[in-house]
Enzyme design. Structure first.
Site, PDB file in Angstrom:
ATOM      1  N   CYS A  42       0.842  -1.188   0.000  1.00 52.22           N
ATOM      2  CA  CYS A  42       0.000   0.000   0.000  1.00 52.22           C
ATOM      3  C   CYS A  42       0.889   1.253   0.000  1.00 52.22           C
ATOM      4  O   CYS A  42       1.984   1.246   0.542  1.00 52.22           O
ATOM      5  CB  CYS A  42      -0.914   0.005   1.222  1.00 52.22           C
ATOM      6  SG  CYS A  42      -2.062   1.409   1.248  1.00 52.22           S
ATOM      7  N   ASP A  44       0.424   3.761   1.701  1.00 50.61           N
ATOM      8  CA  ASP A  44       0.403   4.347   3.045  1.00 50.61           C
ATOM      9  C   ASP A  44       1.818   4.626   3.558  1.00 50.61           C
ATOM     10  O   ASP A  44       2.684   3.749   3.531  1.00 50.61           O
ATOM     11  CB  ASP A  44      -0.323   3.367   3.990  1.00 50.61           C
ATOM     12  CG  ASP A  44      -0.694   4.011   5.316  1.00 50.61           C
ATOM     13  OD1 ASP A  44       0.228   4.480   6.025  1.00 50.61           O
ATOM     14  OD2 ASP A  44      -1.891   4.046   5.649  1.00 50.61           O
ATOM     15  N   ARG A  46       3.008   4.772   6.340  1.00 53.51           N
ATOM     16  CA  ARG A  46       3.436   4.040   7.532  1.00 53.51           C
ATOM     17  C   ARG A  46       3.886   2.616   7.244  1.00 53.51           C
ATOM     18  O   ARG A  46       4.203   1.866   8.167  1.00 53.51           O
ATOM     19  CB  ARG A  46       2.284   4.021   8.553  1.00 53.51           C
ATOM     20  CG  ARG A  46       1.858   5.409   8.997  1.00 53.51           C
ATOM     21  CD  ARG A  46       0.506   5.370   9.682  1.00 53.51           C
ATOM     22  NE  ARG A  46      -0.565   4.986   8.756  1.00 53.51           N
ATOM     23  CZ  ARG A  46      -1.846   4.849   9.113  1.00 53.51           C
ATOM     24  NH1 ARG A  46      -2.211   5.060  10.353  1.00 53.51           N
ATOM     25  NH2 ARG A  46      -2.755   4.510   8.211  1.00 53.51           N
ATOM     26  N   HIS A  98      -2.201  -4.003   4.928  1.00 57.87           N
ATOM     27  CA  HIS A  98      -2.033  -3.629   6.336  1.00 57.87           C
ATOM     28  C   HIS A  98      -3.385  -3.370   6.975  1.00 57.87           C
ATOM     29  O   HIS A  98      -4.288  -2.818   6.345  1.00 57.87           O
ATOM     30  CB  HIS A  98      -1.119  -2.399   6.474  1.00 57.87           C
ATOM     31  CG  HIS A  98      -1.697  -1.140   5.899  1.00 57.87           C
ATOM     32  ND1 HIS A  98      -2.244  -0.142   6.676  1.00 57.87           N
ATOM     33  CD2 HIS A  98      -1.844  -0.727   4.620  1.00 57.87           C
ATOM     34  CE1 HIS A  98      -2.671   0.845   5.894  1.00 57.87           C
ATOM     35  NE2 HIS A  98      -2.449   0.508   4.635  1.00 57.87           N
ATOM     36  N   CYS A 101      -6.120  -0.114   6.846  1.00 55.55           N
ATOM     37  CA  CYS A 101      -5.906   0.492   5.523  1.00 55.55           C
ATOM     38  C   CYS A 101      -7.075   1.422   5.167  1.00 55.55           C
ATOM     39  O   CYS A 101      -8.242   1.002   5.111  1.00 55.55           O
ATOM     40  CB  CYS A 101      -5.776  -0.596   4.469  1.00 55.55           C
ATOM     41  SG  CYS A 101      -5.435   0.053   2.818  1.00 55.55           S
TER      42      CYS A 101
HETATM   43 CO    CO Z   1      -3.449   1.213   2.996  1.00 52.86          CO
END
Ligand code: CO
Length: 216
Positions: A42, A44, A46, A98, A101
Site C-alpha cells: 500500500c 500508506d 506508515r 495492512h 488500511c
Molecule cells: Co493502505
C-alpha cells in the site's frame, strides 16, 4: 526548517552512515540490482517496505498503490510485474496489505471521495465475493480486519491469474506468490499462509498453461 529541507539533510546523514558501515556501499549498488523479492504494498506512508523488513537498498523491487491492488488493466502494475518476473527473475512476489488500511475502509462505506472511487470499486468487488463471510461478522473492527486479509488474498489470486506468473511457473517453477498483512499497531507482519507456485493450485478456469490455441 521547511520539511523538504530536512529530507535533504537526512539524506546527507544517511550517506555518511552508509559509507561509515561500508565505503563501497554505493559503488556496489551502482553496478546493478538483483533483488529476489517483488513487493506489492500500500502507498500508506506508515508501511515502508524496506524499513519494516529490515532490508537494504537492492533487496526488494517495490510497487505500491492505494490498498495494494492487482488490477489487470493497470499498465503500471503489469510492467513492474513483468520486469520483476522476466528480467530480474525474482523468486518471491509478496502482496503486503495492512490492518487499518484507509483504502479498504473507504471501500466498505458509501461515501464519495472523487476519482479514487473508481479505484476503490475494485476492493468492493472483493467484498461482494466474500459478503457472506464478512456480513456475518458483527464487530466492525473484526470485519474490517478480515476484509483487509481477504483483499490481500484476492490480490494474490489476481496475480496468479496473469500470464506473466503462469508462464514463469511453467518455465522455472518460480516465483512463489505470498499474502501478508502488516499491523500498524504492533509492527508485526502476519503471513496469511497463502502461497502459490503452480497453476494446478488455481481453479481450472484460470489455468492458462496449456499450449496456445491457434485462433482461426
Ligand atoms: Co493502505
Amino acid at each position: 526548517m521547511e520539511v523538504y529541507k530536512s529530507l535533504l539533510e537526512g539524506n546527507k546523514l544517511w550517506v555518511q552512515e552508509k559509507l561509515g558501515e561500508d565505503p563501497d556501499f554505493f559503488n556496489k549498488l551502482s553496478q546493478g540490482q538483483s533483488p529476489q523479492i517483488l513487493w506489492i504494498g500500500c502507498s500508506d506512508s506508515r508501511v515502508p517496505a524496506n524499513e519494516i523488513t529490515r532490508t537494504q537498498p537492492g533487496e526488494i523491487f517495490v510497487h505500491r498503490n492505494i490498498a495494494n491492488m492487482v488490477v489487470h488493466t493497470d499498465m503500471n502494475m503489469l510492467s513492474v510485474l513483468d520486469y520483476a518476473v522476466n528480467v530480474l527473475k525474482v523468486r518471491h512476489v509478496i502482496v503486503c496489505g495492512h490492518y487499518g488500511c484507509g483504502g479498504v475502509q473507504a471501500a466498505m462505506g458509501s461515501q464519495q471521495f472523487g476519482l479514487i472511487d473508481n479505484w476503490l470499486r475494485n476492493i468492493k468487488d472483493v467484498y461482494r465475493i466474500y459478503s457472506n463471510e464478512l456480513d456475518a461478522i458483527e464487530d466492525d473492527q473484526a470485519r474490517f480486519d478480515r476484509f483487509v486479509e481477504l483483499n490481500v488474498m484476492e490480490q494474490v489470486f489476481d496475480l496468479t491469474k496473469t500470464s506473466i506468473i503462469q508462464n514463469a511457473w511453467r518455465d522455472r517453477n518460480l516465483p512463489i506468490v505470498h499474502g501478508w498483512v502488516y499491523s500498524l499497531k504492533t509492527g508485526i507482519i502476519n503471513d496469511l499462509g497463502v502461497s502459490f507456485d503452480r497453476s494446478s493450485q488455481l481453479a481450472s478456469i484460470y489455468q492458462i498453461n496449456a499450449k496456445k490455441v491457434e485462433l482461426t
